[in-house]
Design a protein around this motif. Structure first.
Motif, PDB file in Angstrom:
ATOM      1  N   PRO A  17       0.794  -1.216   0.000  1.00 49.30           N
ATOM      2  CA  PRO A  17       0.000   0.000   0.000  1.00 49.30           C
ATOM      3  C   PRO A  17       0.835   1.278   0.000  1.00 49.30           C
ATOM      4  CG  PRO A  17       0.135  -0.829   2.220  1.00 49.30           C
ATOM      5  CD  PRO A  17       0.873  -1.811   1.337  1.00 49.30           C
ATOM      6  N   ASP A  18       2.160   1.155   0.080  1.00 45.11           N
ATOM      7  CA  ASP A  18       3.023   2.340   0.054  1.00 45.11           C
ATOM      8  C   ASP A  18       3.259   2.732  -1.393  1.00 45.11           C
ATOM      9  OD1 ASP A  18       3.477   2.303   2.951  1.00 45.11           O
ATOM     10  OD2 ASP A  18       4.574   0.458   2.532  1.00 45.11           O
ATOM     11  N   ASN A  19       3.851   3.889  -1.618  1.00 44.21           N
ATOM     12  CA  ASN A  19       4.148   4.286  -2.998  1.00 44.21           C
ATOM     13  C   ASN A  19       5.423   5.093  -3.052  1.00 44.21           C
ATOM     14  OD1 ASN A  19       3.497   7.147  -2.704  1.00 44.21           O
ATOM     15  ND2 ASN A  19       1.383   6.484  -2.538  1.00 44.21           N
ATOM     16  N   GLY A  20       6.001   5.137  -4.240  1.00 43.80           N
ATOM     17  CA  GLY A  20       7.251   5.837  -4.484  1.00 43.80           C
ATOM     18  C   GLY A  20       8.101   5.010  -5.425  1.00 43.80           C
ATOM     19  N   GLN A  21       9.281   5.517  -5.719  1.00 39.13           N
ATOM     20  CA  GLN A  21      10.185   4.803  -6.616  1.00 39.13           C
ATOM     21  C   GLN A  21      11.600   5.305  -6.396  1.00 39.13           C
ATOM     22  OE1 GLN A  21       8.999   4.876 -10.728  1.00 39.13           O
ATOM     23  NE2 GLN A  21      10.461   3.291 -11.289  1.00 39.13           N
ATOM     24  N   VAL A  22      12.560   4.394  -6.550  1.00 38.79           N
ATOM     25  CA  VAL A  22      13.968   4.763  -6.520  1.00 38.79           C
ATOM     26  C   VAL A  22      14.552   4.515  -7.903  1.00 38.79           C
ATOM     27  CG1 VAL A  22      14.302   4.322  -4.058  1.00 38.79           C
ATOM     28  CG2 VAL A  22      14.723   2.494  -5.685  1.00 38.79           C
ATOM     29  N   ARG A  23      15.607   5.207  -8.199  1.00 39.80           N
ATOM     30  CA  ARG A  23      16.259   5.058  -9.491  1.00 39.80           C
ATOM     31  C   ARG A  23      16.980   3.714  -9.567  1.00 39.80           C
ATOM     32  NH1 ARG A  23      20.953   8.836 -12.249  1.00 39.80           N
ATOM     33  NH2 ARG A  23      21.107   7.553 -14.109  1.00 39.80           N
ATOM     34  N   THR A  24      16.874   3.076 -10.719  1.00 39.70           N
ATOM     35  CA  THR A  24      17.600   1.833 -10.966  1.00 39.70           C
ATOM     36  C   THR A  24      18.710   2.114 -11.973  1.00 39.70           C
ATOM     37  OG1 THR A  24      16.084   1.188 -12.732  1.00 39.70           O
ATOM     38  CG2 THR A  24      15.598   0.371 -10.506  1.00 39.70           C
ATOM     39  N   TYR A  25      19.708   1.254 -11.993  1.00 41.88           N
ATOM     40  CA  TYR A  25      20.836   1.392 -12.903  1.00 41.88           C
ATOM     41  C   TYR A  25      21.014   0.095 -13.672  1.00 41.88           C
ATOM     42  CZ  TYR A  25      21.931   5.430 -10.038  1.00 41.88           C
ATOM     43  OH  TYR A  25      21.851   6.630  -9.368  1.00 41.88           O
ATOM     44  N   LYS A  26      21.405   0.224 -14.925  1.00 46.90           N
ATOM     45  CA  LYS A  26      21.639  -0.943 -15.768  1.00 46.90           C
ATOM     46  C   LYS A  26      22.934  -1.616 -15.336  1.00 46.90           C
ATOM     47  CE  LYS A  26      22.244  -2.400 -20.529  1.00 46.90           C
ATOM     48  NZ  LYS A  26      22.359  -2.010 -21.922  1.00 46.90           N
ATOM     49  N   ILE A  27      22.880  -2.944 -15.302  1.00 41.66           N
ATOM     50  CA  ILE A  27      24.038  -3.770 -14.932  1.00 41.66           C
ATOM     51  C   ILE A  27      24.444  -4.610 -16.134  1.00 41.66           C
ATOM     52  CG2 ILE A  27      24.703  -5.807 -13.580  1.00 41.66           C
ATOM     53  CD1 ILE A  27      24.741  -3.419 -11.879  1.00 41.66           C
ATOM     54  N   GLU A  28      25.733  -4.743 -16.339  1.00 38.26           N
ATOM     55  CA  GLU A  28      26.270  -5.678 -17.326  1.00 38.26           C
ATOM     56  C   GLU A  28      27.348  -6.498 -16.631  1.00 38.26           C
ATOM     57  OE1 GLU A  28      27.663  -3.417 -20.704  1.00 38.26           O
ATOM     58  OE2 GLU A  28      25.625  -2.894 -21.307  1.00 38.26           O
ATOM     59  N   ILE A  29      27.410  -7.776 -16.970  1.00 37.60           N
ATOM     60  CA  ILE A  29      28.424  -8.652 -16.388  1.00 37.60           C
ATOM     61  C   ILE A  29      29.226  -9.254 -17.528  1.00 37.60           C
ATOM     62  CG2 ILE A  29      28.859 -10.700 -14.989  1.00 37.60           C
ATOM     63  CD1 ILE A  29      26.102 -10.115 -13.658  1.00 37.60           C
ATOM     64  N   GLU A  30      30.524  -9.081 -17.442  1.00 42.51           N
ATOM     65  CA  GLU A  30      31.429  -9.620 -18.459  1.00 42.51           C
ATOM     66  C   GLU A  30      32.540 -10.364 -17.740  1.00 42.51           C
ATOM     67  OE1 GLU A  30      34.502  -7.610 -21.479  1.00 42.51           O
ATOM     68  OE2 GLU A  30      32.427  -6.941 -21.718  1.00 42.51           O
ATOM     69  N   LYS A  31      32.643 -11.653 -18.063  1.00 46.36           N
ATOM     70  CA  LYS A  31      33.560 -12.545 -17.354  1.00 46.36           C
ATOM     71  C   LYS A  31      33.190 -12.484 -15.878  1.00 46.36           C
ATOM     72  CE  LYS A  31      36.885 -12.355 -20.965  1.00 46.36           C
ATOM     73  NZ  LYS A  31      38.159 -12.107 -21.476  1.00 46.36           N
ATOM     74  N   ASP A  32      34.037 -12.041 -15.002  1.00 41.88           N
ATOM     75  CA  ASP A  32      33.729 -11.983 -13.573  1.00 41.88           C
ATOM     76  C   ASP A  32      33.522 -10.547 -13.090  1.00 41.88           C
ATOM     77  OD1 ASP A  32      33.411 -13.332 -11.012  1.00 41.88           O
ATOM     78  OD2 ASP A  32      35.353 -12.463 -10.463  1.00 41.88           O
ATOM     79  N   VAL A  33      33.400  -9.597 -14.007  1.00 44.75           N
ATOM     80  CA  VAL A  33      33.309  -8.188 -13.628  1.00 44.75           C
ATOM     81  C   VAL A  33      31.886  -7.666 -13.801  1.00 44.75           C
ATOM     82  CG1 VAL A  33      34.194  -5.867 -14.070  1.00 44.75           C
ATOM     83  CG2 VAL A  33      35.715  -7.836 -14.282  1.00 44.75           C
ATOM     84  N   VAL A  34      31.391  -7.001 -12.742  1.00 43.36           N
ATOM     85  CA  VAL A  34      30.085  -6.362 -12.766  1.00 43.36           C
ATOM     86  C   VAL A  34      30.295  -4.892 -13.099  1.00 43.36           C
ATOM     87  CG1 VAL A  34      28.033  -5.780 -11.416  1.00 43.36           C
ATOM     88  CG2 VAL A  34      29.215  -7.954 -11.020  1.00 43.36           C
ATOM     89  N   PHE A  35      29.566  -4.427 -14.122  1.00 44.17           N
ATOM     90  CA  PHE A  35      29.652  -3.027 -14.559  1.00 44.17           C
ATOM     91  C   PHE A  35      28.300  -2.347 -14.317  1.00 44.17           C
ATOM     92  CE2 PHE A  35      32.665  -5.288 -17.196  1.00 44.17           C
ATOM     93  CZ  PHE A  35      33.752  -4.437 -17.282  1.00 44.17           C
ATOM     94  N   ILE A  36      28.346  -1.081 -13.930  1.00 45.01           N
ATOM     95  CA  ILE A  36      27.152  -0.223 -13.929  1.00 45.01           C
ATOM     96  C   ILE A  36      27.282   0.677 -15.144  1.00 45.01           C
ATOM     97  CG2 ILE A  36      25.978   1.678 -12.788  1.00 45.01           C
ATOM     98  CD1 ILE A  36      26.518   0.359 -10.164  1.00 45.01           C
ATOM     99  N   VAL A  37      26.194   0.796 -15.873  1.00 42.12           N
ATOM    100  CA  VAL A  37      26.177   1.632 -17.069  1.00 42.12           C
ATOM    101  C   VAL A  37      25.463   2.932 -16.730  1.00 42.12           C
ATOM    102  CG1 VAL A  37      25.465   1.786 -19.466  1.00 42.12           C
ATOM    103  CG2 VAL A  37      26.144  -0.435 -18.520  1.00 42.12           C
ATOM    104  N   LEU A  38      26.178   4.032 -16.860  1.00 36.75           N
ATOM    105  CA  LEU A  38      25.604   5.365 -16.586  1.00 36.75           C
ATOM    106  C   LEU A  38      25.483   6.157 -17.877  1.00 36.75           C
ATOM    107  CD1 LEU A  38      27.568   6.415 -13.385  1.00 36.75           C
ATOM    108  CD2 LEU A  38      25.309   5.438 -13.512  1.00 36.75           C
TER     109      LEU A  38
END
Length: 106
Positions: free
Chosen positions: A85-106
């Motif tokens: 019943p609550d409302n609102g939203q937070v920003r999400t960020y795109k994730i990419e994973i290559e080999k063993d590395v996690v990247f955030i795409v801005l």
């Protein structure tokens, strides 16, 4: 104006524990990283949309949701929307994973 896309390495996938939040800082942004039980990784703004806030990386993870540790708001890791019943939203960020590395795409 051409927008420059930045792909920033933020973690090693193998070091992330499932159902645990991690706080990272990129420029002036504090971002919460979550690896869920099925292995997917999500990133979102590390602050609850509640007027008094709450650090989401400290919240309980269940499925593809995180619960605000202060107000118990249920927030989708997929789209950042607070569940009724609550409302609102937070920003999400795109994730990419290559080999063993996690990247955030801005």
């Amino acid at each position: 104006m051409i927008k420059t896309i930045r792909r920033i390495p933020v973690a090693h996938y193998s070091n992330l524990k499932a159902r645990t939040g991690y706080s990272i800082r990129l420029d002036d942004k504090e971002i919460a990283l979550f690896k869920v039980s099925n292995g997917r990784v999500y990133a979102l703004e590390n602050r609850s949309p509640h007027p008094k806030g709450g650090v989401l990386s400290e919240g309980l993870v269940s499925g593809e949701y995180v619960y605000c540790p202060v107000y118990d708001w249920k927030i989708s890791l997929v789209d950042g929307k607070v569940q009724e019943p609550d409302n609102g939203q937070v920003r999400t960020y795109k994730i990419e994973i290559e080999k063993d590395v996690v990247f955030i795409v801005l």
